[in-house]
Motif scaffolding. Sequence first.
Motif, PDB file in Angstrom:
ATOM      1  N   LEU A   5      38.603  44.551  30.201  1.00 53.35           N
ATOM      2  CA  LEU A   5      37.968  44.708  31.497  1.00 53.35           C
ATOM      3  C   LEU A   5      36.569  45.290  31.375  1.00 53.35           C
ATOM      4  O   LEU A   5      35.640  44.855  32.065  1.00 53.35           O
ATOM      5  N   SER A  47      40.189  50.017  35.316  1.00 52.32           N
ATOM      6  CA  SER A  47      39.981  49.663  36.722  1.00 52.32           C
ATOM      7  C   SER A  47      39.895  50.915  37.589  1.00 52.32           C
ATOM      8  O   SER A  47      39.061  50.997  38.502  1.00 52.32           O
ATOM      9  N   PRO A  68      39.805  37.943  32.282  1.00 51.74           N
ATOM     10  CA  PRO A  68      39.503  38.627  33.536  1.00 51.74           C
ATOM     11  C   PRO A  68      38.309  37.958  34.229  1.00 51.74           C
ATOM     12  O   PRO A  68      37.365  37.505  33.574  1.00 51.74           O
TER      13      PRO A  68
END
Length: 221
Positions: A5, A47, A68
């Motif tokens: 991420l 996140s 992602p």
Amino acid sequence: GWKALAVNVSDLAAMGAQPRWVVLAASLPAPDEAWIAAFARGFFACSEAFGIDVIGGDTTRGPLNLCPTIFGEVPVGSAVTRAGARPGDDLWVSGAPGRAALGLAQLRGEATLAGADRADCLAALQRPQPRVALGLALRGLASAMLDVSDGLLGDLGHILEQSAVGAVISEEALPLAPLQAACGDATLAFRACTAGGDDYELLFTAPAAAPPPAPEAALKI
């Protein structure tokens, strides 16, 4: 999980955007619950750290593939691209490019790092910290920007090509001393800093008359 991420968050930081949402498409071989749990911990930790909502995605069985897709927001006309550098601009880079490359060299047995230096370089490689706050602060100041994923010189070439300008870098200005102190090899330190990649630091240009960013955030090269 964190890095999967974080490298996408860094792309938004490099345009002065605020990360908001992400979806994850994943192809997984035979289920490995321990691996999936560890991946999820890292992914959701990232996140949460950057205030990003995980809003969906899809999974299927197959060769390992993680994709992602991240979404963010930036005011109309405020996004910083690679194409805005102008003759006379200063060139800046955040952090200390090369730490991730030294971490990889350590894992490959090509360097011997010790103590805090080893931990720091491995963290830079495995758990990069996207420069979101700096990217937001550079709206209206940076004329061109990207994140360093392919190596400082290689990524600088993208700005120069898109902006149709050239650049001169002062070797003396590069943050080589801490890298050399960590690995004890001047050649390896120089190569890591200029060509190592995987740093996800911000490389940007700004008019010479513009107020510089905080000294601890970036270095003029």
